[in-house]
Write an enzyme that holds these catalytic residues in place. Sequence first.
Site, PDB file in Angstrom:
ATOM      1  CD1 TRP A 104      -0.085  -1.618   3.042  1.00 12.74           C
ATOM      2  CD2 TRP A 104       0.697   0.453   3.304  1.00 12.74           C
ATOM      3  NE1 TRP A 104       0.741  -1.628   4.144  1.00 12.74           N
ATOM      4  CE2 TRP A 104       1.235  -0.366   4.334  1.00 12.74           C
ATOM      5  CE3 TRP A 104       1.068   1.806   3.270  1.00 12.74           C
ATOM      6  CZ2 TRP A 104       2.117   0.108   5.301  1.00 12.74           C
ATOM      7  CZ3 TRP A 104       1.948   2.289   4.233  1.00 12.74           C
ATOM      8  CH2 TRP A 104       2.452   1.438   5.232  1.00 12.74           C
ATOM      9  CG  ASN A 105       5.117   1.180   0.550  1.00 14.97           C
ATOM     10  OD1 ASN A 105       4.700   0.436  -0.331  1.00 14.97           O
ATOM     11  ND2 ASN A 105       6.390   1.227   0.890  1.00 14.97           N
ATOM     12  CE  LYS A 150      -4.807  -9.330  -1.774  1.00 19.45           C
ATOM     13  NZ  LYS A 150      -4.334  -8.038  -1.226  1.00 19.45           N
ATOM     14  N   PRO A 151      -3.975  -5.995  -5.414  1.00 21.89           N
ATOM     15  CG  PRO A 151      -5.538  -4.260  -5.573  1.00 21.89           C
ATOM     16  CD  PRO A 151      -5.286  -5.676  -6.008  1.00 21.89           C
ATOM     17  N   GLY A 161       6.180  -6.570  -0.676  1.00 25.57           N
ATOM     18  CA  GLY A 161       5.563  -6.418   0.636  1.00 25.57           C
ATOM     19  C   GLY A 161       6.563  -6.779   1.717  1.00 25.57           C
ATOM     20  CB  SER A 162       6.147  -7.516   5.277  1.00 26.66           C
ATOM     21  OG  SER A 162       5.261  -8.609   5.226  1.00 26.66           O
ATOM     22  CD  GLU A 171      11.881  -6.190  -5.995  1.00 26.52           C
ATOM     23  OE1 GLU A 171      12.557  -5.569  -5.142  1.00 26.52           O
ATOM     24  OE2 GLU A 171      12.338  -6.548  -7.084  1.00 26.52           O
ATOM     25  CB  CYS A 178      10.616  -0.658   0.533  1.00 23.60           C
ATOM     26  SG  CYS A 178      10.616  -0.052  -1.159  1.00 23.60           S
ATOM     27  CD  GLU A 209      10.444  -2.439   6.282  1.00 17.93           C
ATOM     28  OE1 GLU A 209       9.583  -3.317   6.480  1.00 17.93           O
ATOM     29  OE2 GLU A 209      10.755  -2.044   5.155  1.00 17.93           O
TER      30      GLU A 209
HETATM   31  P1  NAD Z   1       2.338  -7.140   3.521  1.00 18.13           P
HETATM   32  O1  NAD Z   1       3.369  -8.206   3.383  1.00 18.13           O
HETATM   33  O2  NAD Z   1       1.549  -7.097   4.762  1.00 18.13           O
HETATM   34  O3  NAD Z   1       1.267  -7.238   2.339  1.00 18.13           O
HETATM   35  C1  NAD Z   1       1.645  -7.154   0.969  1.00 18.13           C
HETATM   36  C2  NAD Z   1       0.601  -7.836   0.126  1.00 18.13           C
HETATM   37  O4  NAD Z   1       0.610  -9.238   0.398  1.00 18.13           O
HETATM   38  C3  NAD Z   1      -0.834  -7.372   0.375  1.00 18.13           C
HETATM   39  O5  NAD Z   1      -1.498  -7.273  -0.851  1.00 18.13           O
HETATM   40  C4  NAD Z   1      -1.412  -8.497   1.221  1.00 18.13           C
HETATM   41  O6  NAD Z   1      -2.803  -8.629   1.121  1.00 18.13           O
HETATM   42  C5  NAD Z   1      -0.708  -9.700   0.628  1.00 18.13           C
HETATM   43  N1  NAD Z   1      -0.628 -10.873   1.505  1.00 18.13           N
HETATM   44  C6  NAD Z   1      -0.662 -10.935   2.861  1.00 18.13           C
HETATM   45  N2  NAD Z   1      -0.527 -12.209   3.281  1.00 18.13           N
HETATM   46  C7  NAD Z   1      -0.394 -12.984   2.169  1.00 18.13           C
HETATM   47  C8  NAD Z   1      -0.193 -14.378   1.945  1.00 18.13           C
HETATM   48  N3  NAD Z   1      -0.092 -15.248   2.944  1.00 18.13           N
HETATM   49  N4  NAD Z   1      -0.078 -14.813   0.678  1.00 18.13           N
HETATM   50  C9  NAD Z   1      -0.152 -13.940  -0.364  1.00 18.13           C
HETATM   51  N5  NAD Z   1      -0.339 -12.623  -0.216  1.00 18.13           N
HETATM   52  C10 NAD Z   1      -0.457 -12.135   1.030  1.00 18.13           C
HETATM   53  O7  NAD Z   1       3.097  -5.783   3.247  1.00 18.13           O
HETATM   54  P2  NAD Z   1       2.509  -4.285   3.314  1.00 18.13           P
HETATM   55  O8  NAD Z   1       2.305  -3.914   4.742  1.00 18.13           O
HETATM   56  O9  NAD Z   1       1.393  -4.139   2.355  1.00 18.13           O
HETATM   57  O10 NAD Z   1       3.725  -3.442   2.715  1.00 18.13           O
HETATM   58  C11 NAD Z   1       4.764  -2.941   3.483  1.00 18.13           C
HETATM   59  C12 NAD Z   1       6.022  -3.748   3.278  1.00 18.13           C
HETATM   60  O11 NAD Z   1       6.334  -3.762   1.883  1.00 18.13           O
HETATM   61  C13 NAD Z   1       7.238  -3.166   3.958  1.00 18.13           C
HETATM   62  O12 NAD Z   1       7.977  -4.196   4.571  1.00 18.13           O
HETATM   63  C14 NAD Z   1       8.025  -2.557   2.802  1.00 18.13           C
HETATM   64  O13 NAD Z   1       9.400  -2.441   3.040  1.00 18.13           O
HETATM   65  C15 NAD Z   1       7.719  -3.494   1.711  1.00 18.13           C
HETATM   66  N6  NAD Z   1       7.940  -2.891   0.400  1.00 18.13           N
HETATM   67  C16 NAD Z   1       8.985  -3.343  -0.348  1.00 18.13           C
HETATM   68  C17 NAD Z   1       9.248  -2.761  -1.587  1.00 18.13           C
HETATM   69  C18 NAD Z   1      10.377  -3.250  -2.454  1.00 18.13           C
HETATM   70  O14 NAD Z   1      10.385  -2.916  -3.622  1.00 18.13           O
HETATM   71  N7  NAD Z   1      11.332  -4.014  -1.947  1.00 18.13           N
HETATM   72  C19 NAD Z   1       8.416  -1.735  -2.051  1.00 18.13           C
HETATM   73  C20 NAD Z   1       7.368  -1.300  -1.265  1.00 18.13           C
HETATM   74  C21 NAD Z   1       7.134  -1.899  -0.038  1.00 18.13           C
END
Ligand code: NAD
Length: 497
Positions: A145-146, A169-170, A220-221, A242, A276, A370
């Site tokens: 979402w960031n 899937k956003p 994501g995380s 990522e 990130c 982080e």
């Molecule tokens: P998150 O991991 O909570 O969620 C990311 C996505 O994954 C969401 O769409 C979520 O619904 C989905 N998701 C959750 N559980 C899942 C599962 N078990 N299987 C499949 N999909 C699942 O992350 P967030 O809070 O949305 O984003 C923040 C994180 O993203 C931070 O750690 C940040 O550093 C990282 N990030 C990394 C980059 C990069 O390019 N390296 C860029 C932006 C953000």
Amino acid sequence: MTAVEEHAPAVETFDSRNPATDEVVGTHPVHTAEDVRAAVERAREAAGWWAGLGFDGRAERLRQWKGVLTRRLPQLCSLVREETGKPLGDAQLEAVLAIEHVAWAAKNARKVLGGKRRSPGMLLSNHTATVEYQPLGVVGVIGPWNYPVYTPLGSITYALAAGNAVVFKPSEYTPGVGKWLVDMFNEVVPEAPVLQLVTGYGATGAALVTSGVDKIAFTGSTATGKKIMAAAAETLTPVVIEAGGKDPLLVDADADLEAAAEATVWGAFSNSGQTCVGVERVYVHERVYDEFLEKVVTKAREVRPGFDQDANYGPMTMPAQLDVVRRHIADALSRGGRALLGGADAVGDRYVQPTVLVDVPEDSEAVREETFGPTVTVARVRDMDEAVEKANATNYGLAATVFAKARGMELARRLRSGMASVNAPLSFAGIASLPFGGVGDSGFGRIHGPEGLREFARSKAIARQRFTAPINLTTFARTPKTDALVAKLITVLHGKR
Ligand code: NAD
């Protein structure tokens, strides 16, 4: 109620909300595993049609999409602002960078992925050798979402340019932005569902991973990245991860301190630190530590969160992150750290005030984990070797920034990270031709640039015999004379001392 409605299963929905006001921005379906599988099946058919358009046909559609995104930029930016709470200018910056990527991928896909001749070598010189980069088929993209425009488009754009269909899937916090991007694409590609949206929580993302897609591009995380990789292993579905970061900024004794302080303040606090590749830790040469720190605190005092026009950054988009930020600050302070700005009271109900921490032990959470909030730790180092050692002492390795005159490139190379920028913050992220991605807990695989195009293609090697060679190596009819000749040949070619 009609008969159809009576028997139709109730569709579960969820709301996305403005994190500054809690107002509902939009309502979206929670797609089930069955919905996701159906979308992937539709995508598989669409993939064949899309691949058949060829590089030029796809480039033309991507250019049209880019035009729509650009002309409707204000609409996109206000939606990003509503769902994330970030200032309009920041929403525009991420959208502009994303549009640059659409342009780059459209323009360069043929050059990077088109068929290429390779040397067949001496032993098989009667062959032509070629390599082609074919589309994978259907790519599943899961986004955070960031940066709800820049981040998923970094995968989607390159996957599309390489000839794949995409199911996206956003994040559940920014489904409206995801829908808008997909709707705009479908305006310029109405013939087939080449880019589809599925919405919902983690379970919908998990269903996408096991839906039979040919690759998952996840941003994501780190924790979610590990779950995705484990689930994808069941079917050997390849993944690009990522994930998070704990990016350092290094300041050498000969650095432009004014610029370094400016980069620290912007890199740490913009987007409420929810970046990130944001700056989370700073290591400063002892000769310039005091002067640098004073500049950072002075500049940071001018920075203010809010949802009004003049605010520098917005609320925390995901309320749960407030607890993480609070915990990291408390841990730092309880272990001897000092807050020169912000501190224990910086974390409110929605907003976090800029926080500058010093004397924080290197093994505390604020330095190792982080934080993803508007906080920064600043530490004094004896020399730049110590700075590199401390910067590298983390499992993360996404990006890094170096401020130095003489040794900028050398220090950037020595940092364990996928990306680095020298004498400016985060500039690698704005250069479309550079690959983007991390090492260690920050993930693997690359989006953006030529590497990002190849990430979404499979190399296909083809060797074609042009004429029968006088010496045939691949036959049972091979004679001892032939073997002796081969032994002689290889000695001439490779046997020199
Ligand atoms: P998150 O991991 O909570 O969620 C990311 C996505 O994954 C969401 O769409 C979520 O619904 C989905 N998701 C959750 N559980 C899942 C599962 N078990 N299987 C499949 N999909 C699942 O992350 P967030 O809070 O949305 O984003 C923040 C994180 O993203 C931070 O750690 C940040 O550093 C990282 N990030 C990394 C980059 C990069 O390019 N390296 C860029 C932006 C953000």
